[in-house]
Design an enzyme around this catalytic site. Structure first.
Site, short mmCIF file in Angstrom:
data_model
loop_
_atom_site.label_atom_id
_atom_site.label_comp_id
_atom_site.label_asym_id
_atom_site.label_seq_id
_atom_site.Cartn_x
_atom_site.Cartn_y
_atom_site.Cartn_z
CG ASN A 7 -1.84 1.15 1.30
OD1 ASN A 7 -1.43 2.28 1.05
ND2 ASN A 7 -3.08 0.92 1.63
CG HIS A 10 0.90 6.41 4.73
ND1 HIS A 10 -0.13 7.33 4.82
CD2 HIS A 10 0.54 5.38 5.51
CE1 HIS A 10 -1.07 6.85 5.61
NE2 HIS A 10 -0.69 5.67 6.04
CG HIS A 52 -8.29 4.41 0.60
ND1 HIS A 52 -8.51 4.41 1.96
CD2 HIS A 52 -9.49 4.71 0.04
CE1 HIS A 52 -9.78 4.70 2.20
NE2 HIS A 52 -10.40 4.90 1.05
NE ARG A 54 -9.33 9.40 3.39
CZ ARG A 54 -9.81 8.83 4.49
NH1 ARG A 54 -9.29 7.71 4.93
NH2 ARG A 54 -10.79 9.39 5.17
NE ARG A 58 -7.33 12.19 4.95
CZ ARG A 58 -7.88 11.70 6.06
NH1 ARG A 58 -7.23 10.80 6.76
NH2 ARG A 58 -9.05 12.10 6.48
CD GLU A 79 -7.04 -0.01 0.88
OE1 GLU A 79 -7.26 1.06 1.49
OE2 GLU A 79 -6.17 -0.80 1.22
CB THR A 110 -9.11 2.28 6.57
OG1 THR A 110 -8.77 2.86 5.33
CG2 THR A 110 -10.50 1.70 6.52
CD GLU A 160 -7.09 -5.89 3.12
OE1 GLU A 160 -7.18 -5.77 1.87
OE2 GLU A 160 -6.44 -5.11 3.83
CG HIS A 200 -5.39 -1.30 9.80
ND1 HIS A 200 -5.76 -0.19 9.08
CD2 HIS A 200 -5.06 -0.85 11.03
CE1 HIS A 200 -5.67 0.88 9.85
NE2 HIS A 200 -5.23 0.51 11.04
#
Ligand code: PXP
Length: 246
Positions: A7, A10, A52, A54, A58, A79, A110, A160, A200
């Site tokens: 992922n 970030h 993701h 969003r 962001r 995602e 999340t 998931e 996560h």
């Protein structure tokens, strides 16, 4: 062999902290670039790339996702929230899979699983739309029986399992209880014919235990890889995690 989905959200979080516009508007020196990072993660053995998109944009932007779709050689897992706008976007983009997640504007990342039981009709509509578009759906859910059973009834091919409650249980008895919950959830999901992914809060330490959850197909990991990459570079960070996974 458990697969690794990296992922890269970030990386975009860091970029957006300084640059809000595209490259040309910022003099062409927009860094770090999540697409370049994705390619390097693949080179080190990532089996897929997860982002993701969003609603509040962001971190990952639409243009990142389109560039990833054209660039990466492995699988693109998008995602997204369970909304008509994201459904329309995904059907145009055609990622290899979508993972439906809850979205709460105030959360840093999340936080909870998707409440499939409480939003059955909305989830069913997206699962069916994706199936008709040839896209596999994964549901990001807590490892609880009703959520797992309904996911199977809705014919979502994958789930998931949310590993956050386990990863954040620092007290050993709570951690054991959360680990047992994950194991039971994975066993039930497998028995119902679901492909079992998890994600996560997985890191270089708890991976030793997480990897022993039965029937795991793929782990989606972000924060810990990005944090490690600051010190070692992304290739070493991915290689090290893959070595600890299998
Ligand atoms: N899987 C899903 C569905 C996520 O939303 C996230 C990010 O919150 C992750 C996995 C990765 O979590 P982490 O960044 O804690 O590794």
């Amino acid at each position: 062999m458990i697969l690794l989905g990296v992922n890269i959200d970030h990386c975009a979080t860091l970029r957006q902290a300084r640059y809000r516009e595209s490259g040309r508007a910022c003099g062409g020196n927009v860094e770090p670039d999540p697409v370049t990072l994705a390619v390097e993660a693949e080179r080190a053995g990532a089996d897929g790339i997860t982002v993701h998109l969003r609603e509040d944009r962001r971190h990952i932007q639409e243009r990142d996702v389109w560039r990833l779709r054209e660039t990466i050689a492995t699988r693109l897992n998008l995602e997204m929230a369970c909304t008509p706008a994201m459904t329309e976007f995904a059907l145009k983009l055609k990622p290899d899979s979508v993972c439906l997640v809850p979205e709460n504007r105030r959360e840093v990342t999340t936080e909870g699983g998707l409440d499939v039981v409480g939003s059955e009709d909305r989830v069913r509509a997206v699962v069916e739309a994706m199936r008709s578009g040839g896209i596999a759906t994964s549901l990001f859910i807590s490892p609880d029986e009703p959520q797992i059973e309904l996911s199977a009834l809705l014919k979502s091919p994958w789930i998931e399992l949310h590993t956050g409650a386990y990863a954040e249980a620092y007290d050993s008895s709570q951690r054991q209880a959360q680990f047992d919950r994950l194991r039971r959830g994975a066993a039930l999901a497998h028995q119902l014919g679901l492909v079992v992914n998890a994600g996560h809060g997985i890191n270089y330490v708890n991976i030793a235990e997480v990897r022993t959850v039965p029937h795991l197909h793929e782990l989606n990991i972000g924060h810990s890889i990005m944090a490690r990459a600051l010190f070692t570079g992304i290739e070493e960070a991915v290689r090290e995690l893959k070595a600890r996974m299998n």
